[in-house]
Motif scaffolding. Structure first.
Motif, mmCIF file in Angstrom:
data_model
loop_
_atom_site.group_PDB
_atom_site.id
_atom_site.type_symbol
_atom_site.label_atom_id
_atom_site.label_comp_id
_atom_site.label_asym_id
_atom_site.label_seq_id
_atom_site.Cartn_x
_atom_site.Cartn_y
_atom_site.Cartn_z
ATOM 1 N N THR A 126 15.329 -6.372 -12.098
ATOM 2 C CA THR A 126 14.320 -5.601 -11.366
ATOM 3 C C THR A 126 12.887 -6.307 -11.057
ATOM 4 O OG1 THR A 126 15.328 -3.582 -12.531
ATOM 5 C CG2 THR A 126 13.483 -2.968 -11.073
ATOM 6 N N ILE A 127 12.474 -6.222 -9.816
ATOM 7 C CA ILE A 127 11.220 -6.708 -9.451
ATOM 8 C C ILE A 127 10.463 -5.682 -9.175
ATOM 9 C CG2 ILE A 127 9.883 -8.126 -8.124
ATOM 10 C CD1 ILE A 127 12.329 -9.995 -7.664
ATOM 11 N N ASP A 131 2.157 -2.201 -4.014
ATOM 12 C CA ASP A 131 2.111 -2.143 -2.352
ATOM 13 C C ASP A 131 1.206 -3.071 -1.890
ATOM 14 O OD1 ASP A 131 4.159 -0.207 -3.109
ATOM 15 O OD2 ASP A 131 3.011 1.231 -1.809
ATOM 16 N N ASP A 132 0.076 -3.182 -2.415
ATOM 17 C CA ASP A 132 -1.156 -3.976 -1.801
ATOM 18 C C ASP A 132 -0.701 -5.416 -1.803
ATOM 19 O OD1 ASP A 132 -1.695 -4.694 -4.187
ATOM 20 O OD2 ASP A 132 -3.278 -2.791 -4.338
ATOM 21 N N ALA A 133 0.164 -5.980 -2.587
ATOM 22 C CA ALA A 133 0.536 -7.326 -2.624
ATOM 23 C C ALA A 133 1.363 -7.726 -1.545
ATOM 24 C CB ALA A 133 1.237 -7.594 -4.146
ATOM 25 N N ASN A 134 1.898 -6.811 -0.717
ATOM 26 C CA ASN A 134 2.672 -7.102 0.492
ATOM 27 C C ASN A 134 4.068 -7.913 0.008
ATOM 28 O OD1 ASN A 134 0.991 -5.882 2.370
ATOM 29 N ND2 ASN A 134 -0.392 -7.716 2.119
ATOM 30 N N GLY A 190 -4.391 -4.507 -11.931
ATOM 31 C CA GLY A 190 -4.479 -5.680 -10.930
ATOM 32 C C GLY A 190 -4.651 -7.202 -11.510
ATOM 33 N N ARG A 191 -4.216 -7.388 -12.609
ATOM 34 C CA ARG A 191 -4.055 -8.641 -13.334
ATOM 35 C C ARG A 191 -2.820 -9.437 -12.846
ATOM 36 N NH1 ARG A 191 -5.513 -7.560 -19.516
ATOM 37 N NH2 ARG A 191 -4.754 -5.593 -18.827
ATOM 38 N N ILE A 192 -1.893 -8.775 -12.405
ATOM 39 C CA ILE A 192 -0.507 -9.371 -11.826
ATOM 40 C C ILE A 192 -0.223 -8.456 -10.584
ATOM 41 C CG2 ILE A 192 0.476 -10.110 -14.049
ATOM 42 C CD1 ILE A 192 2.111 -7.652 -14.146
ATOM 43 N N ASP A 193 0.634 -9.240 -9.725
ATOM 44 C CA ASP A 193 0.932 -8.547 -8.387
ATOM 45 C C ASP A 193 2.446 -7.923 -8.588
ATOM 46 O OD1 ASP A 193 -1.240 -9.393 -6.877
ATOM 47 O OD2 ASP A 193 -0.352 -11.467 -7.049
ATOM 48 N N ALA A 194 3.257 -8.509 -9.817
ATOM 49 C CA ALA A 194 4.634 -8.278 -9.671
ATOM 50 C C ALA A 194 5.247 -8.571 -11.177
ATOM 51 C CB ALA A 194 5.619 -8.800 -8.568
ATOM 52 N N PHE A 195 6.234 -7.742 -11.595
ATOM 53 C CA PHE A 195 6.830 -8.352 -12.627
ATOM 54 C C PHE A 195 8.284 -8.086 -12.542
ATOM 55 C CE2 PHE A 195 5.927 -3.927 -13.766
ATOM 56 C CZ PHE A 195 7.013 -3.333 -14.335
#
Length: 325
Positions: A126-127, A131-134, A190-195
């Motif tokens: 799962t990724i 939303d704001d990281a597009n 806000g320290r990462i965009d995804a995981f």
């Protein structure tokens, strides 16, 4: 004299019943154990449900099934190979590595006695992205700060397999290596965009990630046929939107993952494997109620993601049920 004669007859009859027939009856009962995982995980109650289904027909099958809490997939695969367990729940990627003598089994070689029975629930790679990281697909991870998991973790390996197919390297993104439990707060802060997180759904960690002020979604992963060809232990999976009502997803999310699978040994009799397979499949709706992760299971899907040879006892049932030719 007659009294002693009657007592002797009674004793002889008791001997016939208890001394001859009882051992014969006992010999007909086969005792089998299913290795699972930790007491608080999904594997243990899964093994318990299978055992209860089989034990309800103990008189018909002559099988007594018990469950053992174990260290998990690797322990189960090794215990099945050594004959210490008759059955065990094993992740499909580890099933593949064991049967092919890779990974943890590189020094010991292929575990040739291992046999597949059926697959269980998907554990989706799962990724989760802000939303704001597009980030609308895995290709959009380039240039982003992404937690791919701590070294040695399953999700890190899964992420690297996906990157391999997509032509992405770690130089293309700012890769982080923290444990999954830490990722939701990092995403919200806000320290990462995804995981990445390889997990059965619904997941408490992903519920946490979707419950904050920063809007997040699960990223769909499609068009990866090459992944399935190169790494046959992966299979398609779906994450239901209903599991994460606070995410910004508007529909179920397609992805991929490994599966939990039930394995056995070639030494286990066809009759025993047939009985266990039949009871699970013919009580399928009851079985699906065991855990929310099983809601997406289908009978056809339970034959996907199996990389070890299917045991002849299971194969017999699948052919009878029209699930295989």
């Amino acid at each position: 004299m007659r009294k002693w004669f009657m007592l002797a007859c009674a004793f002889a009859l008791a001997f016939v019943v208890t001394g001859v027939q009882a051992p014969e009856a006992q010999a007909k009962t086969q005792f089998v154990t299913i290795g699972t995982g930790g007491l608080t995980g999904v594997y243990y109650p899964t093994g318990g449900a299978i055992a209860r289904m089989v034990n309800r027909k103990r008189a018909e099958y002559g099988i007594r099934c018990t469950v053992e809490s174990t260290g998990g997939s690797i322990f189960n695969a090794n215990a099945i190979s050594s004959g210490d367990l008759e059955f065990g729940i094993v992740q499909s990627d580890l099933q593949y590595l064991a049967i092919n003598g890779k990974g943890d089994w590189a020094k010991r070689g292929p575990q040739k006695k291992l046999r597949a029975v059926f697959a269980l629930h998907p554990e989706t790679v799962t990724i989760v992205a802000a939303d704001d990281a597009n980030i609308n697909g895995p290709e959009d991870l380039k240039g982003k700060t992404v937690n791919i998991g701590n070294p040695g973790s399953g999700q890190r390996t899964n992420a690297m397999d996906l990157f391999d197919i997509l032509g992405i390297t770690l130089d293309d993104l700012n890769a982080q290596g923290v444990k999954p439990a830490e990722a939701p707060s990092l995403l919200q802060d806000g320290r990462i965009d995804a995981f990445f997180y390889t997990v059965g759904h619904p997941s408490g960690a992903i519920k946490e990630a979707t419950a904050g002020k920063r809007k997040v979604h699960i990223v769909p992963v499609t068009g990866i046929d090459e992944l399935y060809k190169k790494y046959p232990y992966y299979a398609p999976s779906v994450v239901p939107k209903a599991f994460y009502p606070n995410s910004s997803n508007t529909e179920d999310v397609k992805g991929f993952g490994v599966k939990a699978t039930l394995m056995t040994s070639s030494d286990v009799s066809d009759d025993v494997v047939y009985a266990i397979t039949k009871e699970v499949f013919e009580n399928f709706e009851e079985f699906k109620k065991l855990h929310p992760a099983y809601q997406v299971m289908t009978k056809e899907g339970m034959l996907q993601g199996l990389t070890a040879p299917i045991h002849p006892g299971a194969l017999k049932y699948y052919k009878e049920a029209g699930l295989m030719k």
